[in-house]
Motif scaffolding. Structure first.
Motif, short mmCIF file in Angstrom:
data_model
loop_
_atom_site.label_atom_id
_atom_site.label_comp_id
_atom_site.label_asym_id
_atom_site.label_seq_id
_atom_site.Cartn_x
_atom_site.Cartn_y
_atom_site.Cartn_z
N VAL A 106 3.84 85.78 25.30
CA VAL A 106 4.76 84.80 25.88
C VAL A 106 6.19 85.17 25.47
O VAL A 106 6.44 85.53 24.32
CB VAL A 106 4.42 83.38 25.39
CG1 VAL A 106 5.46 82.37 25.89
CG2 VAL A 106 3.03 82.98 25.84
N TYR A 107 7.11 85.10 26.42
CA TYR A 107 8.51 85.33 26.08
C TYR A 107 9.37 84.23 26.70
O TYR A 107 8.93 83.51 27.58
CB TYR A 107 8.96 86.72 26.55
CG TYR A 107 9.44 86.79 27.98
CD1 TYR A 107 10.80 86.72 28.29
CD2 TYR A 107 8.54 86.95 29.03
CE1 TYR A 107 11.24 86.79 29.60
CE2 TYR A 107 8.97 87.02 30.35
CZ TYR A 107 10.33 86.94 30.63
OH TYR A 107 10.76 87.00 31.92
N ASP A 108 10.60 84.13 26.22
CA ASP A 108 11.52 83.10 26.68
C ASP A 108 12.86 83.76 26.99
O ASP A 108 13.43 84.45 26.15
CB ASP A 108 11.68 82.05 25.57
CG ASP A 108 12.60 80.90 25.96
OD1 ASP A 108 13.18 80.95 27.07
OD2 ASP A 108 12.75 79.96 25.17
N MET A 109 13.37 83.55 28.19
CA MET A 109 14.63 84.18 28.58
C MET A 109 15.82 83.63 27.80
O MET A 109 16.90 84.23 27.82
CB MET A 109 14.86 84.01 30.08
CG MET A 109 13.89 84.80 30.94
SD MET A 109 14.32 84.81 32.70
CE MET A 109 15.80 85.82 32.67
N ASP A 110 15.64 82.53 27.11
CA ASP A 110 16.71 81.99 26.26
C ASP A 110 16.67 82.57 24.85
O ASP A 110 17.56 82.30 24.04
CB ASP A 110 16.61 80.46 26.18
CG ASP A 110 16.92 79.79 27.51
OD1 ASP A 110 17.75 80.34 28.27
OD2 ASP A 110 16.33 78.74 27.80
N ALA A 111 15.63 83.33 24.56
CA ALA A 111 15.50 83.92 23.21
C ALA A 111 16.46 85.08 23.03
O ALA A 111 16.83 85.77 23.98
CB ALA A 111 14.06 84.38 23.00
N ILE A 112 16.85 85.31 21.79
CA ILE A 112 17.68 86.45 21.46
C ILE A 112 16.78 87.58 20.97
O ILE A 112 15.56 87.43 20.89
CB ILE A 112 18.71 86.09 20.37
CG1 ILE A 112 17.99 85.59 19.09
CG2 ILE A 112 19.68 85.04 20.87
CD1 ILE A 112 18.94 85.25 17.95
N SER A 113 17.37 88.72 20.66
CA SER A 113 16.57 89.84 20.16
C SER A 113 16.30 89.65 18.67
O SER A 113 16.97 88.88 17.98
CB SER A 113 17.30 91.16 20.38
OG SER A 113 18.42 91.27 19.51
N LEU A 114 15.31 90.37 18.16
CA LEU A 114 15.02 90.32 16.72
C LEU A 114 16.22 90.81 15.92
O LEU A 114 16.50 90.30 14.83
CB LEU A 114 13.80 91.19 16.41
CG LEU A 114 12.43 90.52 16.44
CD1 LEU A 114 11.34 91.56 16.17
CD2 LEU A 114 12.35 89.38 15.44
N ALA A 115 16.92 91.82 16.44
CA ALA A 115 18.08 92.36 15.73
C ALA A 115 19.16 91.29 15.59
O ALA A 115 19.76 91.13 14.53
CB ALA A 115 18.63 93.58 16.46
N GLU A 116 19.40 90.54 16.66
CA GLU A 116 20.38 89.45 16.60
C GLU A 116 19.93 88.37 15.62
O GLU A 116 20.72 87.85 14.85
CB GLU A 116 20.56 88.85 17.99
CG GLU A 116 21.24 89.76 18.99
CD GLU A 116 21.25 89.13 20.37
OE1 GLU A 116 22.34 88.71 20.82
OE2 GLU A 116 20.18 89.05 21.00
N GLN A 117 18.65 88.03 15.67
CA GLN A 117 18.12 86.99 14.79
C GLN A 117 18.27 87.39 13.33
O GLN A 117 18.70 86.59 12.49
CB GLN A 117 16.65 86.75 15.11
CG GLN A 117 15.97 85.73 14.21
CD GLN A 117 14.54 85.45 14.65
OE1 GLN A 117 14.30 84.64 15.52
NE2 GLN A 117 13.59 86.15 14.05
N ASP A 118 17.94 88.64 13.01
CA ASP A 118 18.06 89.13 11.64
C ASP A 118 19.52 89.11 11.19
O ASP A 118 19.82 88.82 10.02
CB ASP A 118 17.50 90.54 11.52
CG ASP A 118 15.98 90.58 11.62
OD1 ASP A 118 15.37 89.50 11.55
OD2 ASP A 118 15.42 91.68 11.76
N GLN A 119 20.44 89.43 12.11
CA GLN A 119 21.85 89.45 11.75
C GLN A 119 22.36 88.04 11.47
O GLN A 119 23.14 87.82 10.53
CB GLN A 119 22.67 90.09 12.87
CG GLN A 119 24.10 90.43 12.46
CD GLN A 119 24.81 91.30 13.47
OE1 GLN A 119 24.27 91.59 14.54
NE2 GLN A 119 26.02 91.69 13.16
N ILE A 120 21.92 87.07 12.26
CA ILE A 120 22.32 85.68 12.04
C ILE A 120 21.81 85.20 10.69
O ILE A 120 22.53 84.54 9.93
CB ILE A 120 21.77 84.78 13.17
CG1 ILE A 120 22.53 85.07 14.47
CG2 ILE A 120 21.91 83.30 12.80
CD1 ILE A 120 21.96 84.35 15.67
N VAL A 121 20.55 85.52 10.36
CA VAL A 121 19.98 85.13 9.07
C VAL A 121 20.75 85.77 7.92
O VAL A 121 21.05 85.11 6.92
CB VAL A 121 18.49 85.52 9.00
CG1 VAL A 121 17.95 85.32 7.59
CG2 VAL A 121 17.67 84.72 10.00
#
Length: 237
Positions: free
Chosen positions: A135-150
């Motif tokens: 399952v994917y969501d078009m509103d989701a960001i990439s893992l790279a972006e998520q890791d950078q935010i964290v």
């Protein structure tokens, strides 16, 4: 997304299109060793990959791939820049690792598509293996972006904690500089009218330390959005 479907007029199979699903294939064959013919479409616009997996229709615009030009790399390093991967990336990493592949050379993603290998009875060809549909969501960001935010958030918390420690140290130093006179010394009566004005606080109690001046936490929204490294392996060479 614009539709440019490829069709195969052979075995009658159902249309695997499924909104909100992404089908994933991976390879452990070094990309540079795969013959160019694997990526060439015939006069009907059909490529060997689709033929091998008995896919009778798919939208080229919904395909995304990523990988390394030669050798292999960790699954996360390849999946993390792919579109919307914060929604399905961890699942892909877990599944590929469970398949016995801590590293891969490249992956294929086909969005809005749910390939069913139990129906086709085809799980792999000479160069790629089917991983699964997620399952994917078009509103989701990439893992790279998520890791950078964290990472930005954790750094901000660390700096805020450091500033609290610096403030506490400065207050302690100020308190130490105003220790009461020993009780053994006779008290001297002073006329309130002649009492001198209190001395100003030490500068260290009001000015930020060099550390807090030199580093200001970055905004959580100031990251640079990564661009996927590639779209289609058919563009080889």
């Amino acid at each position: 997304m614009a539709s440019t479907p490829t069709t195969i007029d052979k075995t009658p199979l159902p249309n695997f299109e499924k909104y909100g699903k992404v089908s994933v294939w991976c390879s452990t064959i070094s990309y540079e060793t795969i013959p160019d013919s694997y990526f060439v479409e015939d006069e009907e616009g059909v490529d060997p990959w689709a033929k091998n997996f008995l896919i009778n229709e798919y939208d080229h615009e919904n395909m995304e791939t990523n990988g390394v030009a030669s050798g292999m790399a960790s699954v996360k390093s390849i999946i993390e820049d792919c579109s919307y991967s914060s929604a399905y990336g961890e699942g892909v990493i877990h599944k590929i690792t469970k398949m016995g592949h801590p590293q891969v050379s490249w992956i294929i993603l086909l969005f809005d598509f749910e390939y069913r290998n139990k129906l086709t009875k085809i799980h792999e060809d000479e160069y790629v293996q089917y991983v699964g549909s997620f399952v994917y969501d078009m509103d989701a960001i990439s893992l790279a972006e998520q890791d950078q935010i964290v990472a930005v958030r954790e750094e901000k918390i660390r700096l805020e904690a450091l500033m609290v420690l610096e403030t506490e140290a400065a207050l302690a130093a100020t308190a130490a500089a105003h220790v009461p006179v020993s009780a053994e010394v006779p008290a001297i009566s002073i006329n309130p009218a002649s009492r001198a004005a209190p001395a100003p606080k030490p500068a260290s109690a009001t000015m930020p330390s060099p550390v807090s001046q030199a580093f200001e936490p970055e905004s959580e929204k100031s990251f640079i959005k990564p661009v996927p490294k590639g779209r289609n392996p058919w563009l080889k060479g």
